[in-house]
Design a protein around this motif. Structure first.
Motif, PDB file in Angstrom:
ATOM      1  N   ALA A 139       0.598  -1.228   0.129  1.00 44.43           N
ATOM      2  CA  ALA A 139       0.291   0.094  -0.341  1.00 44.43           C
ATOM      3  C   ALA A 139       0.097   1.471  -0.328  1.00 44.43           C
ATOM      4  O   ALA A 139       2.206   0.861   0.396  1.00 44.43           O
ATOM      5  N   PHE A 140       0.621   2.611  -0.507  1.00 49.15           N
ATOM      6  CA  PHE A 140       0.669   3.873  -0.528  1.00 49.15           C
ATOM      7  C   PHE A 140       0.073   4.877  -0.616  1.00 49.15           C
ATOM      8  O   PHE A 140      -1.319   4.761  -0.010  1.00 49.15           O
ATOM      9  N   THR A 141       0.575   6.195   0.285  1.00 51.26           N
ATOM     10  CA  THR A 141      -0.042   7.023   0.317  1.00 51.26           C
ATOM     11  C   THR A 141       0.165   8.061  -0.088  1.00 51.26           C
ATOM     12  O   THR A 141       1.842   8.016  -0.084  1.00 51.26           O
ATOM     13  N   VAL A 142       0.100   8.839  -0.779  1.00 52.86           N
ATOM     14  CA  VAL A 142       0.506  10.257  -0.912  1.00 52.86           C
ATOM     15  C   VAL A 142      -0.257  11.126  -0.387  1.00 52.86           C
ATOM     16  O   VAL A 142      -1.613  11.390  -0.184  1.00 52.86           O
ATOM     17  N   VAL A 143       0.653  12.151  -0.070  1.00 55.51           N
ATOM     18  CA  VAL A 143       0.078  13.589   0.997  1.00 55.51           C
ATOM     19  C   VAL A 143       1.008  15.442   0.620  1.00 55.51           C
ATOM     20  O   VAL A 143       1.901  14.484  -0.391  1.00 55.51           O
ATOM     21  N   LEU A 161       0.277   8.072   8.771  1.00 51.07           N
ATOM     22  CA  LEU A 161       0.988   8.362   7.927  1.00 51.07           C
ATOM     23  C   LEU A 161       2.521   7.807   7.583  1.00 51.07           C
ATOM     24  O   LEU A 161       3.229   6.930   7.225  1.00 51.07           O
ATOM     25  N   ALA A 162       3.262   7.529   8.884  1.00 48.51           N
ATOM     26  CA  ALA A 162       3.482   6.932   9.657  1.00 48.51           C
ATOM     27  C   ALA A 162       3.840   5.481   9.618  1.00 48.51           C
ATOM     28  O   ALA A 162       4.805   4.944   8.884  1.00 48.51           O
ATOM     29  N   ALA A 163       2.885   5.012   9.501  1.00 51.91           N
ATOM     30  CA  ALA A 163       2.943   3.742   9.540  1.00 51.91           C
ATOM     31  C   ALA A 163       2.627   2.644   8.245  1.00 51.91           C
ATOM     32  O   ALA A 163       2.286   1.399   8.338  1.00 51.91           O
ATOM     33  N   THR A 164       2.629   3.942   6.853  1.00 53.40           N
ATOM     34  CA  THR A 164       2.271   3.364   5.441  1.00 53.40           C
ATOM     35  C   THR A 164       3.033   2.942   5.051  1.00 53.40           C
ATOM     36  O   THR A 164       4.364   2.914   5.546  1.00 53.40           O
ATOM     37  N   ALA A 182       8.147  15.190  11.646  1.00 52.27           N
ATOM     38  CA  ALA A 182       6.543  15.145  12.369  1.00 52.27           C
ATOM     39  C   ALA A 182       6.967  13.539  11.760  1.00 52.27           C
ATOM     40  O   ALA A 182       6.264  12.895  12.632  1.00 52.27           O
ATOM     41  N   LEU A 183       6.979  12.980  10.522  1.00 48.23           N
ATOM     42  CA  LEU A 183       6.919  11.544  10.585  1.00 48.23           C
ATOM     43  C   LEU A 183       7.637  10.466  11.662  1.00 48.23           C
ATOM     44  O   LEU A 183       7.213   9.425  12.562  1.00 48.23           O
ATOM     45  N   ILE A 184       9.002  10.993  12.212  1.00 46.97           N
ATOM     46  CA  ILE A 184       9.709  10.156  13.184  1.00 46.97           C
ATOM     47  C   ILE A 184       8.833  10.237  14.436  1.00 46.97           C
ATOM     48  O   ILE A 184       8.825   9.898  15.130  1.00 46.97           O
ATOM     49  N   ALA A 185       8.216  11.688  14.965  1.00 47.61           N
ATOM     50  CA  ALA A 185       7.443  12.186  16.347  1.00 47.61           C
ATOM     51  C   ALA A 185       6.330  11.096  15.943  1.00 47.61           C
ATOM     52  O   ALA A 185       6.011  10.793  17.057  1.00 47.61           O
TER      53      ALA A 185
END
Length: 260
Positions: A139-143, A161-164, A182-185
């Protein structure tokens, strides 16, 4: 002759990534309203008589307000013109197509949305990075990178988002430090592979490989220019072996991001 609007995705980078349908309607246009993130030579595909109007955006500078673009589309179509609204990538991905189509629909005017090749999909592929990988990323997410600023994150769930498995961030370059932080946090491992692809699918394409935790520093040193796409996830490792795109093999055609 009755007017009609065509909201057309021009694809990313090279001119030949526009769809056949998009090229056909462009060649019949009376007026072209165009964005910045397209190949300059695409404008030459419009008829010689066609008026060309730049309505694009640069960081910190918008040539037109969105409501002005909407009103212009409505006015031109009401005047019986064939109007092409030429957008980079796909018109449905962070491209305001909903506002423009809604304005035309509210005015009772005909329009067609012509899909395009999104930079979210094509640019990683040009760097040798498919967004899914059997057994690794399903799976992938676009943001948009605009979802995080110096003042915090938007209402989007950054933990999701961090889990995708694969995350694609468009318009991230100006906020790459904040996006990575933000992703690391939110729980993403800072050692996660990442790739930053600058000016993808053009003769100036460059790819920067790092980890999520080190990407901002690598970009600070490399200073890759916009536009750029950030890919976070194990699929970024494939760039080491699957990179196939040689910018030198493609014409050094002018891009509107260089000229305007």
């Amino acid at each position: 002759m009755s007017g009609k609007a065509y909201l057309v995705g021009a694809g990313p980078g090279r001119a030949d990534l526009i769809t056949v349908r998009g090229l056909n309607v462009l060649r019949q246009a009376d007026v072209v309203l165009y964005d910045r993130l397209i190949a300059a030579s695409l404008l030459d595909e419009a008829p010689a008589h066609a008026e060309r109007i730049f309505v694009g955006k640069r960081p910190g500078h918008h040539a037109w307000r969105q409501d002005g673009i909407n009103e212009t589309l409505v006015r031109l179509v009401r005047n019986g013109l064939q109007v092409v609204r030429l957008k980079g990538g796909d018109p449905g991905v962070f491209a305001h197509v909903a506002e423009e189509a809604a304005a035309l629909a509210a005015a009772g005017l005909p329009f067609e949305i012509v899909p395009g090749v999104s930079s979210a999909l094509a640019v990683p592929l040009c760097a040798g990075i498919p967004l899914t990988w059997r057994g690794i990323a399903s799976a992938f997410t676009v943001v948009s990178g605009h979802e995080v600023t110096d003042h915090g994150c938007s209402g989007i769930s950054w933990s999701l988002l961090a889990a995708t498995p694969t995350l694609v961030v468009l318009m991230a370059l100006g906020r790459i430090e904040q996006v990575c932080a933000a992703l690391i946090a939110a729980g993403r491992n800072p050692d996660t592979p990442a790739a930053l692809i600058s000016r993808g699918a053009s003769h100036q394409q460059r790819t920067l490989r790092a980890t999520l935790g080190t990407m901002a520093e690598h970009q600070r040193l490399a200073q890759l220019p916009p536009p750029a796409v950030l890919v976070v996830g194990d699929v970024a490792l494939l760039a080491d072996t699957l990179a196939w795109y040689d910018p030198a093999q493609y014409p050094a055609e002018p891009m509107l991001w260089e000229e305007i």
